[in-house]
Design an enzyme around this catalytic site. Structure first.
Site, PDB file in Angstrom:
ATOM      1  N   GLY A 329      38.042  44.324  40.387  1.00 41.88           N
ATOM      2  CA  GLY A 329      37.497  43.122  39.755  1.00 41.88           C
ATOM      3  C   GLY A 329      37.922  42.570  38.347  1.00 41.88           C
ATOM      4  O   GLY A 329      38.954  43.488  37.916  1.00 41.88           O
ATOM      5  N   HIS A 331      36.382  43.777  35.531  1.00 40.17           N
ATOM      6  CA  HIS A 331      36.337  44.967  34.553  1.00 40.17           C
ATOM      7  C   HIS A 331      37.465  45.817  34.813  1.00 40.17           C
ATOM      8  O   HIS A 331      37.782  46.540  33.935  1.00 40.17           O
ATOM      9  CB  HIS A 331      34.936  45.490  34.989  1.00 40.17           C
ATOM     10  CG  HIS A 331      34.409  46.583  34.000  1.00 40.17           C
ATOM     11  ND1 HIS A 331      34.617  47.914  34.180  1.00 40.17           N
ATOM     12  CD2 HIS A 331      33.799  46.563  32.765  1.00 40.17           C
ATOM     13  CE1 HIS A 331      34.076  48.565  33.255  1.00 40.17           C
ATOM     14  NE2 HIS A 331      33.449  47.667  32.149  1.00 40.17           N
ATOM     15  N   CYS A 332      37.995  45.891  36.013  1.00 35.38           N
ATOM     16  CA  CYS A 332      38.991  46.772  36.364  1.00 35.38           C
ATOM     17  C   CYS A 332      40.208  46.538  35.650  1.00 35.38           C
ATOM     18  O   CYS A 332      41.294  47.408  35.200  1.00 35.38           O
ATOM     19  CB  CYS A 332      39.047  46.850  38.021  1.00 35.38           C
ATOM     20  SG  CYS A 332      37.972  47.478  38.891  1.00 35.38           S
ATOM     21  N   ILE A 333      40.380  44.969  35.270  1.00 32.89           N
ATOM     22  CA  ILE A 333      41.653  44.717  34.674  1.00 32.89           C
ATOM     23  C   ILE A 333      41.832  44.703  32.864  1.00 32.89           C
ATOM     24  O   ILE A 333      42.418  44.133  32.585  1.00 32.89           O
ATOM     25  CB  ILE A 333      42.237  43.576  35.245  1.00 32.89           C
ATOM     26  CG1 ILE A 333      41.282  42.382  34.886  1.00 32.89           C
ATOM     27  CG2 ILE A 333      42.459  43.608  36.786  1.00 32.89           C
ATOM     28  CD1 ILE A 333      41.985  40.924  35.444  1.00 32.89           C
TER      29      ILE A 333
END
Length: 341
Positions: A329, A331-333
């Site tokens: 999502g 936050h992950c990138i």
């Protein structure tokens, strides 16, 4: 002698780091079409963040011309070989050693040496960013990703047993040894362990249980929790376990933790099975919360909850369905670089 302390995500940032998706096997049969869509999804997040703070983008040398054409001078470009584009996991975790900003460089091995992953280039990104930022590297021997931890900036860390204790990441690791390492590297004096992550996170292209999709701090002693309310979804039992784990829990300062339930999107399945769509996987930058949207009735419900947690911030809803289709999502990138003191 003190240890570095990782600040909370809502502390002031100097910039956000991201990576421009390079061609790789994770885009599956759709190949170039999927890659182009992923790049549009990543850039939409970058464009939104850039309204509030600078964005620096790692770009593979083979994609430099394409990136310059698409960025149109909106983001700083740093050229380095890439395997993938999940900056939260491949980038460093910044911390303060006194007033000195340092970069904690975890060992990255493709989320536990997964069969589809390559990581020769991505495992070097932590040091690349530290050098570009002009900060000292604090090396850790722990295999860990930024999505596997969430901190309150005051010594409390959230984490899951299936990540740091994963035998494909840290064979033979113990709770005690992991807690000592986090105390030494990010100043965590209190660790709150969850047993696992969401159901789909253990499928292909999953992380085997990252915490930043199930629980996150939203202020001192405040924890947002992914709340799947449909009893037919396998994440219903997981959500119940999360809330039970936090019931009566305290943070590093001894304060009782307030559990803030964030309803999961109403959509339960996609063409691949049970979804793991989650509003917990948002990103807090200077003056804004970049919140995953899913064209779902609960988008606005989540936005109102986040607005109450961050009353001085603008809530920016950005469609994250395409990002989740690749295994993560918003936050992950993203990865924050704190403002120097």
């Amino acid at each position: 002698m003190t240890s570095p302390l990782m600040p909370a995500e809502w502390a002031p940032h100097e910039r956000t780091w991201m990576a421009f998706p390079p061609p790789n096997d994770t885009f599956g049969e759709r190949g170039e079409e999927a890659l182009e869509q992923a790049r549009r999804d990543w850039l939409k997040v970058a464009e939104t963040i850039a309204k509030y703070e600078p964005v620096s983008m790692i770009v593979d040398p083979g994609d430099a011309a394409e990136a310059r054409a698409q960025f149109r001078d909106r983001f700083e470009i740093v050229i380095h070989d890439l395997d993938d584009a999940w900056m939260r996991d491949i980038g460093p975790s910044f911390a303060f050693d006194g007033d000195e900003l340092v970069a904690v460089d975890w060992v990255f091995n493709g989320w536990g040496a997964q069969s589809w992953a390559t990581w020769e280039n991505d495992s070097k990104i932590g040091r690349v960013i530290a050098e570009h930022a002009g900060v000292r590297v604090v090396s850790s021997e722990l295999v860990n990703e930024g999505g596997g931890i969430h901190v309150d900036g005051e010594g409390t860390v959230l984490l899951t047993r299936t990540v740091q204790l994963d035998p494909h990441r840290n064979p033979g690791a113990t709770v005690e040894a992991v807690e000592v390492e986090f105390a030494c590297t990010i100043g965590a004096s209190k660790a709150i362990w969850f047993n696992r992550g969401l159901h789909r996170d253990y499928d292909s292209y999953g992380t085997r249980g990252h915490v930043d999709i199930i629980a996150s701090f939203a202020g001192p002693a405040k924890v947002l929790v992914h709340d799947q309310r449909d009893q037919g979804h396998p994440d219903y039992a997981i959500s119940q376990a999360l809330k039970q784990r936090l019931a009566g829990e305290t943070d590093a300062a001894g304060r009782p933790i307030e559990v803030i339930e964030v309803p999961a999107p109403t959509v339960l399945r996609d063409e691949h099975g049970w979804v793991d769509w989650s509003y917990i996987n948002h990103y807090v930058c200077n003056g804004a919360v970049i919140l995953c949207a899913f064209n779902d009735p609960n988008d606005e419900v989540a936005a109102k909850i986040l607005q109450r947690c961050y009353p001085e911030h603008t809530i920016e809803l950005v469609d994250a369905r395409g990002i989740f289709a690749h295994g993560g999502g918003i936050h992950c990138i993203t990865q924050q670089q704190p403002a120097r003191r």
